[in-house]
Design a protein around this motif. Structure first.
Motif, short mmCIF file in Angstrom:
data_model
loop_
_atom_site.label_atom_id
_atom_site.label_comp_id
_atom_site.label_asym_id
_atom_site.label_seq_id
_atom_site.Cartn_x
_atom_site.Cartn_y
_atom_site.Cartn_z
N GLY A 3 2.97 22.68 -28.95
CA GLY A 3 3.00 22.71 -30.59
C GLY A 3 3.51 24.84 -30.37
N ALA A 4 2.41 25.78 -29.57
CA ALA A 4 2.64 26.70 -29.68
C ALA A 4 4.21 27.70 -29.12
CB ALA A 4 1.76 27.89 -29.18
N GLU A 5 4.94 26.74 -28.44
CA GLU A 5 6.41 27.28 -27.41
C GLU A 5 7.37 26.70 -28.50
OE1 GLU A 5 8.51 26.54 -23.48
OE2 GLU A 5 6.40 25.85 -23.97
N LEU A 6 6.65 25.72 -28.92
CA LEU A 6 7.76 25.45 -30.01
C LEU A 6 8.04 26.24 -31.22
CD1 LEU A 6 7.45 21.20 -30.62
CD2 LEU A 6 9.07 22.07 -29.68
N ILE A 7 6.74 26.67 -31.97
CA ILE A 7 6.82 27.38 -33.12
C ILE A 7 7.45 29.50 -32.23
CG2 ILE A 7 6.08 28.91 -34.33
CD1 ILE A 7 3.66 26.58 -34.42
N TRP A 56 2.17 34.12 -35.61
CA TRP A 56 1.38 35.11 -34.84
C TRP A 56 0.39 33.90 -33.88
CZ3 TRP A 56 -2.53 37.70 -38.42
CH2 TRP A 56 -3.30 38.78 -38.22
N TRP A 57 -0.02 33.22 -34.38
CA TRP A 57 -1.22 32.00 -33.72
C TRP A 57 -0.18 31.91 -32.61
CZ3 TRP A 57 0.67 27.10 -32.46
CH2 TRP A 57 -0.25 26.19 -31.81
N ALA A 58 1.12 31.66 -32.43
CA ALA A 58 1.86 31.23 -31.19
C ALA A 58 1.90 33.00 -30.45
CB ALA A 58 3.34 30.35 -31.88
N THR A 59 2.28 33.78 -30.69
CA THR A 59 2.49 34.07 -29.97
C THR A 59 1.15 35.53 -28.94
OG1 THR A 59 4.04 35.08 -31.37
CG2 THR A 59 2.85 37.05 -29.85
N ALA A 60 0.10 34.85 -29.73
CA ALA A 60 -1.73 34.65 -29.21
C ALA A 60 -1.64 33.62 -27.90
CB ALA A 60 -2.27 35.21 -30.23
N ARG A 61 -1.15 32.59 -28.71
CA ARG A 61 -1.90 31.37 -27.34
C ARG A 61 -0.55 31.56 -26.80
NH1 ARG A 61 -4.30 26.19 -29.42
NH2 ARG A 61 -3.75 26.11 -26.88
N MET A 62 0.67 32.05 -26.35
CA MET A 62 1.78 31.96 -25.33
C MET A 62 1.63 33.78 -24.39
SD MET A 62 5.48 30.72 -26.92
CE MET A 62 5.87 31.14 -25.81
N THR A 63 1.01 34.20 -25.24
CA THR A 63 0.77 35.68 -24.33
C THR A 63 -1.12 35.77 -23.86
OG1 THR A 63 0.09 36.86 -26.39
CG2 THR A 63 2.12 36.59 -25.77
N ALA A 64 -1.42 35.20 -24.12
CA ALA A 64 -3.11 35.21 -23.36
C ALA A 64 -3.39 34.77 -22.05
CB ALA A 64 -4.01 33.31 -24.10
N GLY A 65 -3.35 35.87 -21.42
CA GLY A 65 -4.37 35.90 -19.87
C GLY A 65 -2.72 36.74 -19.37
N SER A 66 -1.95 37.25 -19.87
CA SER A 66 -0.92 37.67 -19.74
C SER A 66 -0.48 39.17 -19.86
CB SER A 66 0.95 36.73 -20.38
OG SER A 66 1.76 37.40 -19.64
N ASP A 67 0.14 40.19 -18.61
CA ASP A 67 -0.04 40.59 -18.86
C ASP A 67 1.56 41.74 -20.07
OD1 ASP A 67 -2.05 41.33 -16.61
OD2 ASP A 67 -0.34 42.26 -15.46
N ASP A 68 2.13 40.88 -20.35
CA ASP A 68 3.66 40.71 -20.73
C ASP A 68 3.11 39.99 -22.74
OD1 ASP A 68 5.99 40.64 -22.19
OD2 ASP A 68 6.48 39.33 -20.41
N HIS A 69 2.72 41.40 -22.81
CA HIS A 69 2.43 40.94 -25.18
C HIS A 69 2.95 40.38 -25.33
CE1 HIS A 69 4.05 45.15 -25.55
NE2 HIS A 69 3.45 44.48 -26.65
N ASP A 129 5.30 48.20 -32.94
CA ASP A 129 5.55 47.42 -30.78
C ASP A 129 4.66 47.35 -29.98
OD1 ASP A 129 7.99 45.86 -29.29
OD2 ASP A 129 7.74 47.09 -28.45
N ARG A 130 4.04 49.00 -30.14
CA ARG A 130 3.36 49.70 -29.32
C ARG A 130 1.89 49.15 -29.13
NH1 ARG A 130 6.83 53.37 -30.21
NH2 ARG A 130 5.13 55.20 -31.20
N ARG A 131 1.57 48.07 -30.21
CA ARG A 131 -0.04 47.55 -30.66
C ARG A 131 -0.19 47.29 -28.48
NH1 ARG A 131 -2.36 46.72 -35.56
NH2 ARG A 131 -2.83 44.81 -34.27
N GLY A 132 0.43 45.93 -28.36
CA GLY A 132 1.01 45.37 -27.85
C GLY A 132 -0.51 44.41 -27.27
N ASP A 133 -0.27 44.07 -28.70
CA ASP A 133 -0.84 42.82 -29.14
C ASP A 133 -0.35 41.67 -30.15
OD1 ASP A 133 -0.80 43.60 -31.61
OD2 ASP A 133 -2.88 43.99 -31.52
N PRO A 134 -0.65 39.88 -30.18
CA PRO A 134 0.70 39.38 -30.83
C PRO A 134 0.30 39.78 -32.36
CG PRO A 134 -1.49 38.40 -29.86
CD PRO A 134 -1.50 39.47 -29.92
N LEU A 135 -0.16 40.59 -33.36
CA LEU A 135 -0.33 40.61 -34.46
C LEU A 135 1.21 42.05 -34.54
CD1 LEU A 135 -0.17 41.32 -37.01
CD2 LEU A 135 -2.55 42.84 -37.17
#
Length: 162
Positions: A3-7, A56-69, A129-135
């Motif tokens: 689901g997160a990847e689809l979104i 926002w939810w999907a980005t948080a899920r897809m980037t969790a544990g990754s260095d690439d935000h 953009d420089r925040r470096g987080d899903p938001l």
């Protein structure tokens, strides 16, 4: 796909190369038209809010544990920003009762301005953009969409003044 990847990839559009962000913005155009035709300005506004929250939810899920935000395959942020850039056209169409496709120069302006500001990232767009987080991933495109929407209004005003 999950689901997160689809979104996040907007049904896989984010995997189209090169320039996945541009592809995300392009696919946003017919979907914005569809939302406007089906439910006018109110549905486009609801669509923006829902896509922002889901993105926002999907980005948080897809980037969790990754260095690439902000991996390039996440393009739901471009969809949201592009829809925001198109809001002035939806407002004008809704209020004046005219076909939104008649304002085709505005569609081109919204697309070009949004892509310009999303790539260039001046001022607050770059800050988000420089925040470096899903938001931040979502906000930089929201701000770019707002700036592009202002540009669309300015260009329309200039066009209609002359």
């Amino acid at each position: 796909m999950r689901g997160a990847e689809l979104i996040g990839t907007v049904l896989g559009v984010g995997y189209v190369k090169p320039a996945s962000g541009t592809w995300g913005s392009l696919v946003a155009l017919p979907w914005a038209w569809l939302l406007h035709v089906v439910g006018g300005l109110p549905l486009l506004v609801v669509g923006i809010a829902v896509a922002f929250a889901a993105g926002w939810w999907a980005t948080a899920r897809m980037t969790a544990g990754s260095d690439d935000h902000d991996p390039s395959e996440i393009v739901v942020d471009e969809l949201v920003g592009q829809w925001i850039a198109l809001l002035p056209l939806s407002v004008a169409s809704w209020r004046m009762g005219i076909d939104i496709t008649v304002m085709w120069p505005g569609w081109i302006a919204a697309f070009v301005l949004f892509r310009l500001f999303d790539i260039w990232k001046p001022g607050p767009i770059g800050w988000a953009d420089r925040r470096g987080d899903p938001l931040g991933v979502m906000l930089d495109d929201v701000i770019a969409g707002i700036v592009a929407a202002i540009g669309v209004v300015v260009l329309a005003g200039a066009y209609h003044a002359f």
